[in-house]
Scaffold this motif. Structure first.
Motif, PDB file in Angstrom:
ATOM      1  N   LEU A  96       3.879   1.702  -1.073  1.00 40.53           N
ATOM      2  CA  LEU A  96       4.543   1.842  -2.365  1.00 40.53           C
ATOM      3  C   LEU A  96       3.580   2.395  -3.421  1.00 40.53           C
ATOM      4  O   LEU A  96       3.924   3.310  -4.185  1.00 40.53           O
ATOM      5  CB  LEU A  96       5.052   0.454  -2.779  1.00 40.53           C
ATOM      6  N   LEU A  97       2.370   1.864  -3.447  1.00 40.02           N
ATOM      7  CA  LEU A  97       1.372   2.294  -4.436  1.00 40.02           C
ATOM      8  C   LEU A  97       0.951   3.740  -4.190  1.00 40.02           C
ATOM      9  O   LEU A  97       0.727   4.500  -5.138  1.00 40.02           O
ATOM     10  CB  LEU A  97       0.151   1.363  -4.389  1.00 40.02           C
TER      11      LEU A  97
ATOM     12  N   GLU B  65       0.843  -1.205   0.000  1.00 43.13           N
ATOM     13  CA  GLU B  65       0.000   0.000   0.000  1.00 43.13           C
ATOM     14  C   GLU B  65       0.879   1.257   0.000  1.00 43.13           C
ATOM     15  O   GLU B  65       0.628   2.189  -0.776  1.00 43.13           O
ATOM     16  CB  GLU B  65      -0.923  -0.006   1.222  1.00 43.13           C
TER      17      GLU B  65
ATOM     18  N   MET C 246      -0.508   5.589  -7.457  1.00 43.54           N
ATOM     19  CA  MET C 246      -1.381   4.632  -8.151  1.00 43.54           C
ATOM     20  C   MET C 246      -2.714   4.433  -7.427  1.00 43.54           C
ATOM     21  O   MET C 246      -3.680   3.960  -8.018  1.00 43.54           O
ATOM     22  CB  MET C 246      -0.650   3.297  -8.336  1.00 43.54           C
TER      23      MET C 246
ATOM     24  N   GLU D 251       2.857   6.081  -2.698  1.00 46.39           N
ATOM     25  CA  GLU D 251       4.000   6.927  -3.080  1.00 46.39           C
ATOM     26  C   GLU D 251       4.066   7.133  -4.586  1.00 46.39           C
ATOM     27  O   GLU D 251       4.374   8.215  -5.079  1.00 46.39           O
ATOM     28  CB  GLU D 251       5.325   6.288  -2.628  1.00 46.39           C
ATOM     29  N   ARG D 252       3.757   6.084  -5.329  1.00 47.60           N
ATOM     30  CA  ARG D 252       3.809   6.168  -6.793  1.00 47.60           C
ATOM     31  C   ARG D 252       2.602   6.902  -7.363  1.00 47.60           C
ATOM     32  O   ARG D 252       2.565   7.246  -8.554  1.00 47.60           O
ATOM     33  CB  ARG D 252       3.923   4.753  -7.373  1.00 47.60           C
TER      34      ARG D 252
END
Lengths: 217, 211
Positions: free
Chosen positions: B34-35, B32, B40, B37-38
């Motif tokens: 990572l997504l 979560e 997404m 931060e990106r």
């Protein structure tokens, strides 16, 4: 492939937990993984490639780790394989390639997004359907080492075409990124054809199978 | 671009097995983060979907559809002919209902649904699937010894009632229409819907309790 996921008819797994409580999620992470999986994907994923990546989880992990944990590992692996994230990014949970913040959906937005996500898998086939309702068909005895939706327990078995369901995207091709339409049928196999004399003479197991899973007439 | 390489997938899994934390909640949290931060997905959107599937998108939808079918013969005919279209009358279509099929219990037949190869389920009409539906025990046994499994759920079937098991091996999804309990003929749709359980629409319950 003949992986651990192909469970139909395997013996020894014990009693079903019939006392499970009814709440939709038993742990917070289950709901969060569900929400992530409904909203985030790589452009080149197909539903059957994602299923196949899940099938390639280590068999011991497949049997012993929690269900939505396997979804996390599947999506993580599929992101790496599509080049969206590196292994280091996945294992650290951080990225240097940050993006603008994503939109914030409300509950009403989510309900509507779920509604419009209804997907039609119809895809035209190259030729007319070979079989008709009522035909006796025999399934192929073998499968591929990649993704297939012909379970081991229904291979090399005879059954009767219960319904023709139209032409749908073929799962085995989809798992390789190929969009191919193929006729699909619901086949009724008598329990005795699948399991022998131990089974009830009155019972039937129905499977939805693509035309190339059958021996040619 | 993915190469759709099966063995490469197994290798990535082996790496993740060794390098991710063991605790499932920490694994999902890492993904979560990572997504987010990106860019997404947002935390708020995840919250909203959890709420939607906790409060609105659940078996009460299927129960309303079944209750309507009991009361309205025309609707029942439409549901049995094409359930994917019929549930649009309620706006209940969505995830995994694009090819929904309704199968009806009768005095002579009992239906139950499974996905032996993964965990396919008509989410938009029944909500989240129970853990047992995804378990090795249910997936392996319901196709081979359905009467024993059903007995564990309290469904004892005489030999003359045929058991029909629907294995969701493609993108068709199944919902069972249980039989209307006797003595409820004058009930309203809401009263009837309150009787109808998730398990009765999967097929692991046959008799509905009339309170």
């Amino acid at each position: 492939m003949d992986g651990i996921h192909d469970m139909g008819g395997k013996q020894g797994y014990g009693a079903v937990d019939v006392d499970e409580t009814d709440e939709p999620f038993h742990h917070d992470y289950e709901g969060r993984m569900w929400a992530i999986s409904r909203n985030v994907r790589a452009d080149d994923w197909t539903i059957d490639w994602w299923r196949h990546v899940r099938e390639r989880i280590d068999p011991v992990d497949y049997l012993t780790r929690p269900y939505f944990d396997s979804w996390m590992q599947t999506s993580a692996a599929a992101f790496v394989l599509s080049g969206v994230f590196t292994l280091d990014e996945i294992t650290s949970g951080h990225t240097d390639k940050t993006g603008a913040a994503a939109e914030k959906q409300s509950k009403a937005d989510a309900i509507e997004a779920n509604r419009v996500s209804c997907r039609d898998f119809s895809e035209a086939a190259a030729a007319m359907p070979v079989f008709r309702v009522g035909d006796l068909v025999k399934t192929m005895a073998f499968s591929s080492s990649h993704h297939s939706r012909l379970p081991q327990y229904a291979r090399g078995k005879s059954g009767t075409i219960h319904a023709y369901r139209g032409s749908h995207l073929f799962a085995d091709a989809g798992a390789k990124g190929v969009h191919e339409g193929q006729h699909i049928y619901t086949i009724g196999f008598t329990a005795r054809a699948l399991w022998g004399p131990e089974a009830s003479r009155n019972d039937v197991v129905y499977l939805d199978l693509w035309e190339s899973y059958f021996e040619k007439p | 671009m993915s190469t759709f390489d099966s063995d490469a997938a197994a290798k990535v899994h082996a790496h993740l097995h060794s390098h991710l934390p063991s605790e499932p909640a920490l694994r999902v949290k890492a993904l979560e983060s990572l997504l987010v931060e990106r860019g997404m997905i947002s935390t708020e959107t995840i919250d909203a979907w959890v709420e939607a599937y906790s409060e609105e998108i659940g078996p009460k939808r299927g129960a309303q559809v079944v209750a309507r079918a009991w009361l309205d013969a025309g609707f029942k005919a439409r549901l049995l002919k094409n359930a994917a279209e019929a549930i649009k009358e309620f706006g209940f279509e969505g995830n995994a209902t694009g090819h929904l099929i309704a199968v009806e219990n009768t005095d002579q037949t009992h239906n139950a649904v499974v996905c032996t190869l993964c965990s396919c389920y008509p989410f938009s009409i029944l909500g989240m699937s129970p853990s047992w539906y995804k378990s090795a025990a249910y997936r392996s046994r319901i196709v081979r010894e359905p009467r024993k499994v059903l007995a564990e759920f309290g469904v004892e079937l005489p030999d003359e009632i045929a058991v029909k098991i629907w294995d969701s091996t493609a993108e068709l999804r199944y919902i069972v229409i249980p039989q209307q309990p006797k003595g409820t003929e004058s009930w309203t749709e809401d009263q009837l819907a309150a009787l109808i359980t998730r398990n009765s629409m999967i097929g692991t319950q046959r008799e509905l309790a009339v309170s």
